[in-house]
Design an enzyme around this catalytic site. Structure first.
Site, mmCIF file in Angstrom:
data_model
loop_
_atom_site.group_PDB
_atom_site.id
_atom_site.type_symbol
_atom_site.label_atom_id
_atom_site.label_comp_id
_atom_site.label_asym_id
_atom_site.label_seq_id
_atom_site.Cartn_x
_atom_site.Cartn_y
_atom_site.Cartn_z
ATOM 1 N N ASP A 55 0.807 -1.213 0.000
ATOM 2 C CA ASP A 55 0.000 0.000 0.000
ATOM 3 C C ASP A 55 0.845 1.270 0.000
ATOM 4 O OD1 ASP A 55 -2.554 -1.180 -0.079
ATOM 5 O OD2 ASP A 55 -2.518 -1.550 2.065
ATOM 6 N N GLY A 56 1.994 1.238 0.685
ATOM 7 C CA GLY A 56 2.850 2.415 0.708
ATOM 8 C C GLY A 56 3.367 2.771 -0.672
ATOM 9 N N GLY A 166 -6.707 2.608 7.640
ATOM 10 C CA GLY A 166 -5.353 2.772 8.134
ATOM 11 C C GLY A 166 -5.320 3.307 9.552
ATOM 12 N N TYR A 167 -4.753 4.497 9.726
ATOM 13 C CA TYR A 167 -4.603 5.109 11.046
ATOM 14 C C TYR A 167 -5.956 5.257 11.739
ATOM 15 C CZ TYR A 167 -1.547 7.822 14.193
ATOM 16 O OH TYR A 167 -0.789 8.267 15.242
#
Length: 267
Positions: A55-56, A166-167
């Site tokens: 994903d990054g 995510g976060y």
């Protein structure tokens, strides 16, 4: 007649990457494409970005694609690969269909972040986090001019639907399905029993205020630090639709992906 160009982004440390790059070049040749590594792509006008990574790396390619709104097709060589079109063991099938144009596109939103008259754009999220050796942060936020939260905490995250897994998910915030207009605001480790994540309408503007008199708060966009929110200052966050384009195989299902990547939501 010139061949269409695709730009290749890779996760250099992923296992089997050298072989995967060879497979990608062979697939491009079969379909009459020119495949150029991202480090050599200056001046190119691509029709497609291809990513071999997690994903990054896909997010990195998406950010690079914003100016030209070039579709980004990812093959997962990472851990989660939520943004990927196919898994690594389907690389040949995925590449053949991508280079044949057999994919659907999904318009991804973003968040415009303005601090001290400087603007950045987030595709996943923007976070405001206390520094490792600093004191507990004290942050408030206003939406549409009304203060909604004012909490001592470790920070605050504003997330798009794309970044909600995510976060925001780690903060126990809600998952927004792809295609939902709007964004989520959630506190990081709030020092209260009443703080809750909030889904914000796309037209409503978020203002985040740092109430500490001495300590600044780090600001990160998609996980990359871009500056600080100084004591007694504020940042503005606005929803922005249709910022980047993600390519997926036809029939891709968001809810199936949630189950496969994160497990059943309840047992």
């Amino acid at each position: 007649m010139s061949r269409p160009t695709a730009i290749l982004y890779t996760h250099s440390h992923a296992a089997g990457m050298d072989r995967a790059v060879e497979v990608a070049h062979a697939a491009a040749d079969r379909h009459g494409w020119e495949l150029v590594a991202s480090k050599d792509a200056e001046g190119e006008e691509p029709s497609l970005f291809v990513v071999l990574g997690g994903d990054g790396t896909i997010l990195h390619a998406l950010r690079a694609s914003i100016a030209g709104r070039v579709p980004v097709f990812g093959i997962n060589f990472g851990r989660v690969g939520f943004l990927a079109g196919v898994e690594a063991d389907q690389i040949e099938l995925g590449l053949d269909r991508a280079f044949a144009g057999e994919y659907e596109t999904l318009a991804l939103p973003g968040l415009d972040v303005t601090v001290d008259d400087e603007q950045q754009i987030a595709l996943n999220d923007v976070s405001f986090s206390r520094r490792p050796r600093g004191g507990v942060a004290e942050l408030s936020y206003r939406i549409a001019g009304e203060e909604v939260g004012h909490v001592r905490c470790d920070g605050l995250v504003a997330s798009t639907a794309t970044g909600s897994t995510g976060y925001n998910l780690a903060n126990h915030g809600p998952i927004l399905a792809w295609g939902v207009a709007g964004y989520v605001v959630s506190y990081i480790a709030p020092h209260t029993l009443t703080a809750r994540a909030l889904v914000v309408a796309p037209g409503d503007v978020l203002h985040v205020v740092n109430h500490r008199s001495r300590d600044g708060v780090d600001i990160a966009v998609d996980g990359v630090q871009i500056g600080e929110l100084s004591p007694s200052s504020e940042a503005e966050v606005r929803y922005r639709p249709d910022v980047a384009t993600l390519a997926q195989l036809p029939g891709s299902n968001f809810y199936h992906r949630i189950r496969e990547k994160f497990g059943h939501l309840a047992v």
